[in-house]
Design an enzyme around this catalytic site. Structure first.
Site, PDB file in Angstrom:
ATOM      1  N   GLU A 161      -7.183   1.951  -2.947  1.00  0.00           N
ATOM      2  CA  GLU A 161      -5.757   2.016  -3.253  1.00  0.00           C
ATOM      3  C   GLU A 161      -5.224   0.615  -3.578  1.00  0.00           C
ATOM      4  OE1 GLU A 161      -3.876   4.675  -0.551  1.00  0.00           O
ATOM      5  OE2 GLU A 161      -1.953   3.646  -0.685  1.00  0.00           O
ATOM      6  N   LEU A 185     -15.472   5.629  -3.382  1.00  0.00           N
ATOM      7  CA  LEU A 185     -14.065   5.266  -3.307  1.00  0.00           C
ATOM      8  C   LEU A 185     -13.670   4.131  -4.248  1.00  0.00           C
ATOM      9  CD1 LEU A 185     -11.539   6.012  -1.656  1.00  0.00           C
ATOM     10  CD2 LEU A 185     -12.074   4.064  -0.203  1.00  0.00           C
ATOM     11  N   ARG A 206      -2.467  10.873   6.194  1.00  0.00           N
ATOM     12  CA  ARG A 206      -2.562   9.496   6.679  1.00  0.00           C
ATOM     13  C   ARG A 206      -2.156   8.518   5.588  1.00  0.00           C
ATOM     14  NH1 ARG A 206      -6.239   5.487   6.166  1.00  0.00           N
ATOM     15  NH2 ARG A 206      -7.948   6.745   5.363  1.00  0.00           N
ATOM     16  N   PHE A 227       0.848  -1.186   0.000  1.00  0.00           N
ATOM     17  CA  PHE A 227       0.000   0.000   0.000  1.00  0.00           C
ATOM     18  C   PHE A 227       0.882   1.233   0.000  1.00  0.00           C
ATOM     19  CE2 PHE A 227      -4.488   1.230   1.205  1.00  0.00           C
ATOM     20  CZ  PHE A 227      -5.095   0.284   0.396  1.00  0.00           C
ATOM     21  N   ARG A 257      -0.988   9.606  -0.534  1.00  0.00           N
ATOM     22  CA  ARG A 257      -2.237  10.031  -1.161  1.00  0.00           C
ATOM     23  C   ARG A 257      -2.251  11.522  -1.486  1.00  0.00           C
ATOM     24  NH1 ARG A 257      -6.433   6.510   2.608  1.00  0.00           N
ATOM     25  NH2 ARG A 257      -6.064   4.543   1.522  1.00  0.00           N
ATOM     26  N   HIS A 311      -8.655  11.621  -1.147  1.00  0.00           N
ATOM     27  CA  HIS A 311      -8.167  10.346  -1.685  1.00  0.00           C
ATOM     28  C   HIS A 311      -8.041  10.495  -3.196  1.00  0.00           C
ATOM     29  CE1 HIS A 311      -7.964   6.114  -2.727  1.00  0.00           C
ATOM     30  NE2 HIS A 311      -7.903   5.783  -1.447  1.00  0.00           N
ATOM     31  N   HIS A 324     -11.942  12.259   1.752  1.00  0.00           N
ATOM     32  CA  HIS A 324     -11.934  10.910   2.287  1.00  0.00           C
ATOM     33  C   HIS A 324     -11.780  10.837   3.793  1.00  0.00           C
ATOM     34  CE1 HIS A 324     -11.506   6.639   2.151  1.00  0.00           C
ATOM     35  NE2 HIS A 324     -10.262   6.634   2.549  1.00  0.00           N
ATOM     36  N   GLN A 368      -7.856  14.761   4.093  1.00  0.00           N
ATOM     37  CA  GLN A 368      -7.288  13.939   3.019  1.00  0.00           C
ATOM     38  C   GLN A 368      -8.249  13.811   1.845  1.00  0.00           C
ATOM     39  OE1 GLN A 368      -6.507   9.449   3.400  1.00  0.00           O
ATOM     40  NE2 GLN A 368      -4.469  10.347   3.246  1.00  0.00           N
TER      41      GLN A 368
END
Lengths: 606, 260
Positions: A254, A251, A416, A122, A310, A237, A381, A235
């Site tokens: 990722e 969404l 994050r 990730f 991100r 995304h 997000h 954030q």
């Protein structure tokens, strides 16, 4: 008269039944406390179900070089070093144990060849670290906690929304809320309260968040006198659906990129190779070939630039769109289908590793992701900011008031990493529940104040008494706020635009004060929206004030008028609280000094 | 832009109970709305709520088919409103949207599904075997996880409960757990770590025998779980093996325990 309200008494009242709330309730219950849980939705429906990719924990099942130190330094680097180091340390150390206990409670993770919990790559994580179940890890987690929790003696008040916290001197003493079904006010007396209300994405127009995410925790805490922190860091995304219009914001995990998905502009160029931040140059692949070797498990390869953090990926996408190289509907292309050039049975592999993405695009966009690229763009997000808490206990600046998960601040700093949210919920949910139970055991019952209860109930129901003729429509105001915040306090920010945003928020607040609601109190969405809107407007103002004050670009916060990081601003977090005059007070809180051994870890991992 | 009519159930009385006397309190109301590309039924309901009927009650959360909150009956079919595309429905006649009929109504499209939560609490949780490794972890093979993972996809939308005739026609709430919980129990019974058995309750309390495998539940499952074939039928076989095997019966009688 407060005597008229149905009243419940608990040692620990947990607000929210997502991952953090349920984990807190289980911990508080295990510590011997009488636990009540209130949740805006039905049990098991909280936003945690939407989490797809996995839970970050240095189990070292796939790559034995992983350990808590690497996870700690990845988290700090991802957060541009504004994280509370102590939270990042606790999180990295305790996440593996929190994941393993989920397995004992019935979670069914994907496996490695030798039967251990499988971990995937990730963004921003040096090694494959995310324990996962296909692309529906959040559902697995919430169902596991739910099914374990209901046998642990907690009382759950479903479809119940709080409107205010109660205080006794400097200490929390409970809360007032209403049940959706009948619209009756409820009083909860409690020795300790754990806020686990999640995020605030509904303040913005394009979001992956559900209706529940209206900033309730920070708003309730702020009104009760607690401090908020890091709210400027929202954030976006990088990969949300953008077409058709009705699915905009949903969404796209990722995990697609973790499995080898690549980003391309309309010219077919992998634009992520064009801009790699210095902090990550050492760890990033030089060629597409090296990137592919990384996602297929070559330990000597470095990760492809699609797996950068991100904040960075989102900004690169915005740049492509702004400079005219975007896709037809204003995003870019995310392509996983291309892996058929590399592996046999690629379509089957994709359906197996990304089943809900396959289904989501097939059903909502008539698109087969095993054959065609997806069109994606950034979506609101996650909030890195929230209630300011003590790193070890998760207690806020109000005694007995705790916060955990997305509604708390500190772990993630300015940005994050994917996968660190689910582990955050588990680690700090457990801590908050444990220490809340301890607080309840050490402190007697707090006094509940009839005047506070009266005022909260009156404030929540006065919208029914206003004449409908002058009425403002709550849905209309909510929509205007979302559009305004998206445009003026979104991914790219400037000082003058945020000044306009503050003026617009004041104007919207003025109109919100005249909202009248039609119908009665039974399951009335107009009423619920009017009440949620109060929290949204408060938190939107807090975000804007903090973002205006931070005159630099760092992590998720990007200022077009101050596009670089500033060493000065890198030294503190922004903390907000209600001033004596009722207005918002903003101050700079210097970062706590990091102990030398942890500094050494960060140096070593650079 | 094209428009469509949405015929939505309004009121605190369920469609099945709304006799002529209750008609002024409850009934279908038509709303006309412009349609945009890609729209799903839940979008239409939201737009109606924002522009025409702010007190229209609807339960929803994720709007992505993952939370299982927005179950309803659309043109008579139990479905998630968020996953039902308008371009898959005939729009030359009204789109009829009703609450799930099996559960008591709260208001408009919202039903009281609390019975499901009380059933869940009566099912004994996982009882794992001791860890396989010294560090407290287990070893399990992916192929053993596969069949459990299918059941774990369930989003608890209760559409299977809504369509099951034991609950819908016969209101068998006291003697029957319903397909959702047979799937839940199957996940526990087939879990590689579980050491417990829930076969006695399946037969005596949860009414597994009342299911006559019409597969309606499987047909409406938005997660495409093979509820009947993979959960219910294997459970039925296990119950038969446990309680109706003639050799086992004989053995039990000899040991002096009560006959099944």
């Amino acid at each position: 008269m407060s005597a008229d309200f149905e009243t419940h008494a608990y040692d620990v009242l947990v607000v929210g039944a997502g991952g953090a709330g349920l984990r807190a309730a289980i911990a508080a219950s295990a510590a011997g406390a009488k636990v009540g849980v209130v949740t805006k939705s039905l049990l098991g429906k909280a936003h945690t179900v939407m989490a797809e990719g996995g839970i970050a924990a240095a189990l070292a099942n796939v790559d034995e070089r992983d350990n808590w130190k690497v996870h700690f330094s990845d988290t700090m680097r991802g957060g541009a070093y504004l994280n509370q180091w102590r939270m990042a340390e606790l999180h990295a150390k305790e996440a593996p144990e929190r994941v393993r206990e989920l397995e004992a409670w019935g979670a069914v993770f994907d496996r490695t060849g030798d039967g251990k919990i499988l971990q995937r790559n990730f963004g921003g994580h040096r090694y494959p670290r995310l324990a996962h179940v296909g692309d529906r890890t959040g559902l697995e987690m919430i169902r596991t906690l739910q099914d374990h929790g209901i046998h642990r003696g907690m009382s759950v008040h479903m479809e119940t929304t709080l409107v205010a916290l109660l205080t006794d001197g400097g200490r929390v003493s409970g809360a007032v809320g209403y049940d959706r079904e009948r619209g009756r006010m409820r009083v909860f007396n409690a020795r300790a309260v754990v806020l686990a209300t999640g995020g605030l994405g509904r303040i913005f127009q394009i979001t992956s968040n559900s209706w529940e995410y209206t900033g309730d925790g920070p708003a309730l805490a702020y009104r009760a006198g607690a401090e908020l922190m890091d709210l400027e860091f929202v954030q976006f995304h990088p990969t949300g659906m953008i077409w058709p219009p009705s699915v905009r914001g949903i969404l796209v995990t990722e995990g697609v990129r973790g499995e080898g998905g690549v980003l391309r502009n309309r010219e077919g160029r992998r634009f992520m190779f064009d801009d790699i931040p210095p902090l990550y140059r050492q760890q990033t692949a030089d060629t597409p070939e090296e990137g592919w070797r990384y996602v297929t498990g070559d330990r000597n390869a470095r990760r492809p630039p699609e797996l950068l953090t991100r904040d960075h990926v989102a900004r690169c996408i915005m740049r492509e769109v702004r400079e005219g190289r975007g896709s037809p509907h204003g995003g870019v292309f995310l392509d996983i289908a291309w892996i058929k050039e590399k592996i046999p049975h690629a379509a089957e592999h994709i359906r197996r590793k990304l089943p809900s993405m396959y289904q989501q695009f097939k059903e909502l966009a008539d698109l087969d992701i095993t054959a065609e690229p997806m069109e994606i763009g950034p979506t609101t997000h996650y909030s890195m900011g929230g209630v300011r808490v003590d790193a070890d206990t998760q207690m806020s600046s109000v005694a007995g008031l705790f916060a955990a998960g997305e509604c708390a601040a500190g772990l993630h700093g300015a940005n994050r990493l994917g996968g660190n949210s689910l582990s955050d919920l588990l680690v700090f949910g457990q801590r908050a529940g444990h220490y809340a139970a301890e607080f309840a055991a050490q402190n007697g019952p707090a006094r509940s104040d009839a005047a506070q209860i009266e005022a909260a109930a009156r404030g929540a129901t006065e919208v029914f008494e206003r004449p409908a003729t002058t009425a403002a429509n709550p849905f209309q105001i909510q929509q205007e706020m979302q559009e305004m915040m998206q445009a003026k306090v979104g991914i790219v920010r400037t000082g003058p635009e945020m000044d306009q945003a503050l003026a617009a928020l004041a104007e919207l607040g003025g109109r919100a004060a005249h909202i009248a609601v039609t119908g009665n109190r039974e399951y009335n969405p107009g009423w619920h929206t009017a009440l949620d809107l109060r929290n949204c407007l408060l938190v939107a103002e807090a975000i804007t004030r903090a973002a205006r004050e931070r005159r630099e670009s760092r992590g998720a916060h990007f200022r077009e008028d101050f596009p670089e990081k500033s060493p000065e601003f890198g030294g503190f977090n922004l903390v907000l609280r209600q001033g004596a005059d009722g207005g918002m007070e903003l101050r700079r809180q210097p970062l706590p000094p990091m102990p030398p051994p942890l500094q050494a870890i960060i140096e070593e991992m650079k | 832009m094209p428009s469509a009519i949405f015929r939505i159930w309004r009121g605190a009385v369920a469609p099945r109970d709304a006799g002529p006397a209750a008609r002024h309190d409850a009934g279908f109301v038509d709303y006309s709305l412009e349609i945009t590309p890609g729209m799903v039924v839940l979008d239409a309901v939201h737009r109606i709520q924002a522009e025409q009927a702010p007190d229209l009650a609807v339960r929803w959360n994720c709007k992505a088919g993952k939370c299982g909150s927005c179950s309803a009956e659309i043109n008579g079919m139990p479905r998630l409103m968020c996953m039902t595309r308008l371009n898959h429905l005939p729009l030359d006649r009204p789109v009829q949207i009703e609450p799930m009929k099996t559960f008591p109504i709260v208001r408009d499209l919202v039903t009281d599904v609390s019975w499901n939560y009380s059933v869940k609490r009566r099912i004994r949780p996982l009882a794992p075997r001791p860890p396989d490794a010294a560090d407290g972890t287990w070893r399990m093979q992916q192929q053993d996880m596969d069949r459990v993972q299918e059941f774990r996809k369930c989003i608890e939308c209760y559409l299977c409960q809504d369509v099951c005739h034991v609950l819908r026609e016969h209101q068998g709430f006291d003697a029957f757990a319903g397909p959702r919980f047979f799937t839940h129990i199957a996940a526990l019974e087939m879990h590689p770590l579980d050491r417990d058995s829930r076969l006695r309750e399946l037969r005596e309390e949860f009414g597994l025998g009342l299911c006559n495998i019409t597969k309606c539940c499987t047909k409406v499952c938005p997660e495409y779980i093979h509820i009947t074939d993979n959960a219910i039928i294997p459970l039925k076989e296990r119950v038969v093996d446990e309680f109706y095997d003639p050799l086992k019966k004989l053995f039990r009688r000899k040991k002096g325990s009560a006959p099944a």
